[in-house]
Design a protein around this motif. Structure first.
Motif, PDB file in Angstrom:
ATOM      1  N   ASP A  17       0.842  -1.194   0.000  1.00  0.00           N
ATOM      2  CA  ASP A  17       0.000   0.000   0.000  1.00  0.00           C
ATOM      3  C   ASP A  17       0.876   1.241   0.000  1.00  0.00           C
ATOM      4  O   ASP A  17       1.789   1.359   0.825  1.00  0.00           O
ATOM      5  N   ARG A  21      -1.962   6.136   1.050  1.00  0.00           N
ATOM      6  CA  ARG A  21      -3.131   5.287   1.341  1.00  0.00           C
ATOM      7  C   ARG A  21      -3.084   4.784   2.782  1.00  0.00           C
ATOM      8  O   ARG A  21      -4.120   4.653   3.429  1.00  0.00           O
ATOM      9  N   GLN A  22      -1.890   4.477   3.277  1.00  0.00           N
ATOM     10  CA  GLN A  22      -1.752   4.054   4.673  1.00  0.00           C
ATOM     11  C   GLN A  22      -2.219   5.169   5.608  1.00  0.00           C
ATOM     12  O   GLN A  22      -2.937   4.912   6.580  1.00  0.00           O
ATOM     13  N   GLU A  25      -6.073   5.450   5.445  1.00  0.00           N
ATOM     14  CA  GLU A  25      -6.700   4.332   6.165  1.00  0.00           C
ATOM     15  C   GLU A  25      -6.605   4.541   7.673  1.00  0.00           C
ATOM     16  O   GLU A  25      -7.551   4.269   8.415  1.00  0.00           O
ATOM     17  N   GLN A  26      -5.468   5.045   8.134  1.00  0.00           N
ATOM     18  CA  GLN A  26      -5.314   5.272   9.568  1.00  0.00           C
ATOM     19  C   GLN A  26      -6.256   6.365  10.062  1.00  0.00           C
ATOM     20  O   GLN A  26      -6.854   6.225  11.131  1.00  0.00           O
ATOM     21  N   ARG A  28      -9.138   7.171   8.703  1.00  0.00           N
ATOM     22  CA  ARG A  28     -10.485   6.572   8.684  1.00  0.00           C
ATOM     23  C   ARG A  28     -10.729   5.752   9.950  1.00  0.00           C
ATOM     24  O   ARG A  28     -11.786   5.838  10.566  1.00  0.00           O
ATOM     25  N   ARG A  29      -9.750   4.937  10.319  1.00  0.00           N
ATOM     26  CA  ARG A  29      -9.891   4.095  11.504  1.00  0.00           C
ATOM     27  C   ARG A  29      -9.955   4.928  12.784  1.00  0.00           C
ATOM     28  O   ARG A  29     -10.732   4.628  13.681  1.00  0.00           O
ATOM     29  N   LEU A  98     -14.628  -1.370   7.658  1.00  0.00           N
ATOM     30  CA  LEU A  98     -13.190  -1.441   7.933  1.00  0.00           C
ATOM     31  C   LEU A  98     -12.786  -2.824   8.442  1.00  0.00           C
ATOM     32  O   LEU A  98     -11.693  -3.303   8.151  1.00  0.00           O
TER      33      LEU A  98
END
Length: 132
Positions: A17, A21-22, A25-26, A28-29, A98
């Protein structure tokens, strides 16, 4: 939010990734888990880039994509904020989305190991009940 950048974000340089993008994603989480709440200020592009030893353009790309997506909003003189917005029902759906890829991988592995549903569910319940 007064969280240090190093504890907010981490990257895996060997990951398939891309770094931006990492980061997305973090965020979002963190939003889904209510670690980041609407109105929280994210660290500056420069601070994140320095802490993670990445190109500032990579962080800027991630922030811009999250702004376009509606996760973040830009406040002049303040920086990037977590956007206001989603209902708790929508947040629940996001959290489920997720988790789904992880559960799909676990289900595929359980099928490969030829474990029955009851055994897998009992193991999952046990793992959920264990404290960190």
């Amino acid at each position: 939010m007064a969280t240090h950048v190093a504890s907010l974000f981490s990257i895996v340089t060997g990951s398939s990734d891309p770094i931006y993008r990492q980061l997305i994603e973090q965020v979002r989480r963190l939003i889904a888990a209510a670690v980041l709440k609407p109105g929280d200020v994210l660290p500056s592009v420069r601070d994140v880039a320095l802490a993670l030893a990445v190109n500032p353009m990579t962080v800027s790309k991630a922030y811009n994509m999250m702004e376009t997506e509606g996760l973040l909003s830009r406040a002049r003189g303040i920086g990037m904020l977590v956007a206001n917005g989603k209902t708790s029902a929508h947040q629940q759906l996001e959290r489920e989305a997720l988790l789904r890829p992880t559960l799909e991988r676990a289900a595929a592995e359980a099928r490969q190991l030829e474990l029955n549903t009851e055994t897998v569910m009992a193991l999952f319940a046990k793992i959920l009940g264990e404290s960190k």
